[in-house]
Design a protein around this motif. Structure first.
Motif, short mmCIF file in Angstrom:
data_model
loop_
_atom_site.label_atom_id
_atom_site.label_comp_id
_atom_site.label_asym_id
_atom_site.label_seq_id
_atom_site.Cartn_x
_atom_site.Cartn_y
_atom_site.Cartn_z
N ASP A 41 8.79 46.98 13.17
CA ASP A 41 8.12 45.87 12.35
C ASP A 41 6.99 45.23 13.54
O ASP A 41 6.72 46.01 14.06
N GLY A 42 6.64 44.13 13.15
CA GLY A 42 5.50 43.63 13.89
C GLY A 42 4.24 43.95 12.99
O GLY A 42 4.24 44.75 11.97
N GLU A 43 3.08 42.97 13.19
CA GLU A 43 1.94 43.39 12.34
C GLU A 43 1.16 44.32 13.06
O GLU A 43 1.02 44.52 14.19
N PRO A 44 0.23 44.92 12.34
CA PRO A 44 -0.67 46.10 12.80
C PRO A 44 -1.52 45.57 13.63
O PRO A 44 -2.15 44.30 13.47
N HIS A 45 -2.14 46.31 14.57
CA HIS A 45 -3.33 45.66 15.24
C HIS A 45 -4.52 46.77 15.16
O HIS A 45 -4.55 47.49 16.02
N TYR A 46 -5.30 46.24 14.12
CA TYR A 46 -6.37 47.20 13.81
C TYR A 46 -7.76 46.67 14.29
O TYR A 46 -8.80 47.52 13.93
N GLY A 47 -7.95 45.49 14.45
CA GLY A 47 -9.31 44.78 14.55
C GLY A 47 -10.15 44.88 13.45
O GLY A 47 -11.26 44.69 13.70
N THR A 48 -9.34 44.69 12.41
CA THR A 48 -10.11 44.27 10.99
C THR A 48 -10.07 42.86 10.51
O THR A 48 -9.31 42.18 11.32
N HIS A 49 -10.70 42.64 9.52
CA HIS A 49 -10.38 41.31 9.00
C HIS A 49 -9.07 41.02 8.52
O HIS A 49 -8.57 39.88 8.66
N ALA A 50 -8.46 41.99 7.95
CA ALA A 50 -7.06 41.60 7.58
C ALA A 50 -6.10 41.62 8.78
O ALA A 50 -5.07 41.01 8.69
N TRP A 51 -6.24 42.38 9.81
CA TRP A 51 -5.47 42.64 10.81
C TRP A 51 -6.23 42.76 12.25
O TRP A 51 -6.50 43.41 12.71
N PRO A 52 -6.75 41.45 12.61
CA PRO A 52 -7.81 41.07 13.68
C PRO A 52 -7.30 41.48 15.13
O PRO A 52 -8.21 41.81 15.82
N SER A 53 -6.08 41.37 15.23
CA SER A 53 -5.68 41.60 16.75
C SER A 53 -5.83 43.00 17.13
O SER A 53 -5.89 44.11 16.19
N MET A 54 -5.98 43.16 18.52
CA MET A 54 -6.16 44.51 19.10
C MET A 54 -5.24 44.59 20.18
O MET A 54 -4.69 43.62 21.00
N ASN A 55 -4.87 46.08 20.37
CA ASN A 55 -4.03 46.53 21.54
C ASN A 55 -5.01 46.77 22.81
O ASN A 55 -6.26 47.01 22.52
N ALA A 56 -4.19 46.73 23.87
CA ALA A 56 -4.66 47.45 25.03
C ALA A 56 -3.73 48.32 25.70
O ALA A 56 -2.49 48.20 25.44
N SER A 57 -4.17 49.56 26.26
CA SER A 57 -3.04 50.65 26.72
C SER A 57 -3.56 50.75 28.14
O SER A 57 -4.73 50.88 28.72
N LEU A 58 -2.71 51.27 29.06
CA LEU A 58 -2.69 51.34 30.51
C LEU A 58 -1.89 52.71 30.71
O LEU A 58 -0.68 53.01 30.22
#
Length: 97
Positions: A41-58
């Motif tokens: 579940d949860g919202e996609p993190h795509y950096g787009t207008h529809a799904w603006p959030s983004m992830n970071a990875s480490l």
């Protein structure tokens, strides 16, 4: 030694940095902008207008005894930010130089 891979909403970067500091983990490599979506579940993190959030990875390579406290601290953060979709994975390291 173990490789610990963390993926989290980039808005949580300061919290993740504090966890690393608190656990005495200095060395890591971070990818500041990574896309993704959860497997359940949860919202996609795509950096787009529809799904603006983004992830970071480490990725951090740590001594075995640091893995459990790091994972527990990351789980505690995830429990308070559940919809952000944080994930953590651990692999064995065969060799390093």
């Amino acid at each position: 030694m173990k490789a610990v891979f963390l993926s989290y909403n980039q808005a949580l970067t300061d919290r993740v940095n504090k966890i690393l500091d608190d656990e005495g983990i200095r060395g890591f490599t971070r990818w500041a902008l990574t896309e993704g979506r959860g497997s359940v579940d949860g919202e996609p993190h795509y950096g787009t207008h529809a799904w603006p959030s983004m992830n970071a990875s480490l990725l951090a390579i740590v001594d075995d005894e640091k893995v459990a406290p790091l994972m527990e601290a990351f789980r505690e953060m995830d429990a308070t930010t559940r919809m952000q979709g944080s994930r953590a994975f651990v692999w064995n390291i065969e060799q390093s130089m």
